[in-house]
Design a protein around this motif. Structure first.
Motif, PDB file in Angstrom:
ATOM      1  N   PHE A 240       0.972  -1.215   0.115  1.00 59.71           N
ATOM      2  CA  PHE A 240       0.151   0.069   0.138  1.00 59.71           C
ATOM      3  C   PHE A 240       0.979   1.139  -0.058  1.00 59.71           C
ATOM      4  N   ARG A 241       0.052   2.346   0.152  1.00 58.09           N
ATOM      5  CA  ARG A 241       1.132   3.691   0.341  1.00 58.09           C
ATOM      6  C   ARG A 241       0.482   4.427   1.455  1.00 58.09           C
ATOM      7  N   ASN A 242       1.262   5.125   2.010  1.00 64.36           N
ATOM      8  CA  ASN A 242       0.658   6.084   3.053  1.00 64.36           C
ATOM      9  C   ASN A 242       0.107   7.475   2.571  1.00 64.36           C
ATOM     10  N   GLU A 243      -0.430   8.282   3.283  1.00 59.63           N
ATOM     11  CA  GLU A 243      -0.550   9.645   2.770  1.00 59.63           C
ATOM     12  C   GLU A 243       0.517  10.322   1.958  1.00 59.63           C
ATOM     13  N   ALA A 244       1.755  10.117   2.849  1.00 58.21           N
ATOM     14  CA  ALA A 244       3.088  10.659   1.872  1.00 58.21           C
ATOM     15  C   ALA A 244       3.725   9.957   0.908  1.00 58.21           C
TER      16      ALA A 244
END
Length: 348
Positions: A240-244
C-alpha cells in the motif's frame, strides 16, 4: 504501489493487531507471543499492558510465567528491556548483538572501555553470572580484580551489552519486585540461542504492527538493512502507500478494519510498544506529543489516538492530564476506564 491507506486506516489496523479494539479471552502467554514482546523497562508496565488487552487478566498469571521460565525479561529491541516468550528471546537476541556492540563503541562508556578486550570481559563475566546470579555492578566489582584500571560500573555495563542477560524473579513480579539480578539466557533456559530467520522476524513484526514501511521495522527492531529482507518477501506480501506516498508492506490476510471502526478508551502503560514500533508514529500519536512517551508517561487513547496521560497517586487512585479538550461524553468514557483500572488495582 497499491492503494493509499489513510492515517485513520493505519490506526485501526494497529489498534486491531495490538488487541486494543476489544478485550480478548486469550491467555497472557499467547498474547505476549502475538504482540511479539511487551516493553518492560518499568517492571509493572507489562501487567497494565495485559490488563488493558485481556478479559479477567490477573497478575498471578504473568508471575507464574516468569517464575516457570516460559517468559523472560531481557534486553532486546532498541536496546531496551522487553518481556518475551523464552523461545522468542532465544531467537531474537542474536539479532541485537551488532547494535549492542555499536552502543559500546559509541555510547557514554566508550572512552572508558577503550583498548579493553571486551570478549575476555564477557567470558569472565559469563562465568561469574552463571556461577551465581547477581547484579551487573556486583559482577563488575569482581571483574575489577582482573582489570583494576577500570571502573566496576563500566565493566558491568559491558556485560549488559555483550551477554544475553535475563533479569530473574522477583524482578518483574507484581506483588514483590526487586533489583535486577541477572544470569545468562542460556543458563536460565538451559538452551542455546538460535537466531530466527530475518524473514520470520519481519513477518512476525508485520503481524503485530503492520502495515509498515521498511523504516518502521528498522525503528522497532533497531536493525539495519531490512530492505533486502522485505524485497525477498515481496512476493508473499501486499503493498500500500501512506498519505505521504511511502510504500507500506503487509501480510495479505492481516486485519485492516474500516477507518470508521469505533475504538474504546484504552489506558496504556509507560513505553507501550504501540507508541514505539514505527518511524512515523502519527498513526497513534502526533509528533508534538512524543515527549510524553520519551518521558515515560502512561498514555490515554481516545478514538485510537493519544489525547492524555494518566498516573497512579499514592492513594492508588487514577488521575488524568488532558492534552486535548474532550467533550463530556468522551471525558466520561475516560473516567469509566480509569475506574475499571482503579478497581483492578485495589481489589476488595
Amino acid at each position: 504501489m497499491g492503494t493509499q491507506l489513510s492515517q485513520d486506516a493505519l490506526n485501526r489496523a494497529l489498534i486491531e493487531r495490538q488487541m486494543l479494539r476489544e478485550r480478548a479471552d486469550t491467555g497472557a502467554f499467547a498474547t505476549i507471543e502475538r504482540l511479539f514482546g511487551i516493553q518492560a523497562q518499568e517492571p509493572k508496565s507489562p501487567y497494565i499492558g495485559l490488563w488493558t488487552r485481556l478479559n479477567d487478566f490477573q497478575p498471578q498469571e504473568l508471575e507464574d510465567l516468569l517464575i516457570s521460565r516460559y517468559v523472560v525479561r531481557i534486553l532486546l529491541m532498541r536496546g531496551t528491556i522487553h518481556l518475551v516468550s523464552a523461545q522468542d528471546a532465544l531467537g531474537l537476541r542474536p539479532h541485537m548483538q551488532l547494535r549492542l556492540d555499536r552502543e559500546l563503541q559509541s555510547g557514554p562508556f566508550a572512552k572508558r572501555l577503550k583498548e579493553l578486550d571486551l570478549d575476555a570481559v564477557a567470558e569472565a563475566g559469563r562465568k561469574i553470572l552463571e556461577d551465581l546470579p547477581q547484579g551487573t555492578a556486583d559482577a563488575g566489582k569482581q571483574l575489577k580484580e582482573r582489570w583494576p584500571d577500570r571502573e566496576h560500573t563500566v565493566l558491568g555495563n559491558a556485560l549488559r551489552n555483550k551477554l544475553a542477560l535475563v533479569q530473574l524473579p522477583p524482578r518483574g513480579l507484581w506483588h514483590k519486585s526487586g533489583r535486577a539480578i541477572c544470569t545468562t539466557l542460556e543458563s536460565w533456559l538451559d538452551q542455546e540461542q538460535h537466531a530466527m530467520p530475518r524473514e520470520r522476524l519481519v513477518l512476525r513484526y508485520l503481524k503485530a504492527f503492520g502495515p509498515s514501511t521498511v523504516m518502521d521495522a528498522q525503528q522497532w527492531s533497531g536493525l539495519t538493512r531490512l530492505g533486502e529482507v522485505f524485497e525477498a518477501l515481496r512476493p508473499q506480501l501486499v503493498t500500500f502507500r501512506n498519505e505521504a506516498g511511502k510504500e507500506l508492506f503487509d501480510l495479505p490476510d492481516a486485519p485492516r478494519p474500516d477507518p470508521e471502526t469505533p475504538v474504546p478508551v484504552r489506558l496504556l502503560p509507560e513505553f507501550d510498544n504501540i507508541l514505539l514500533a514505527h518511524a512515523d508514529r502519527r498513526r497513534v500519536i502526533a509528533d508534538d506529543r512524543l515527549g510524553v512517551v520519551i518521558g515515560g508517561k502512561p498514555t490515554v487513547l481516545v478514538d485510537g489516538y493519544v489525547v492524555a496521560t494518566w498516573a497512579i497517586t499514592k492513594e492508588r487512585t487514577i488521575t488524568v492530564d488532558y492534552i486535548d479538550k474532550l467533550d463530556k461524553s468522551r471525558q466520561k468514557a475516560v473516567a469509566e476506564e480509569c475506574d475499571r483500572l482503579q478497581d483492578w488495582l485495589n481489589p476488595s
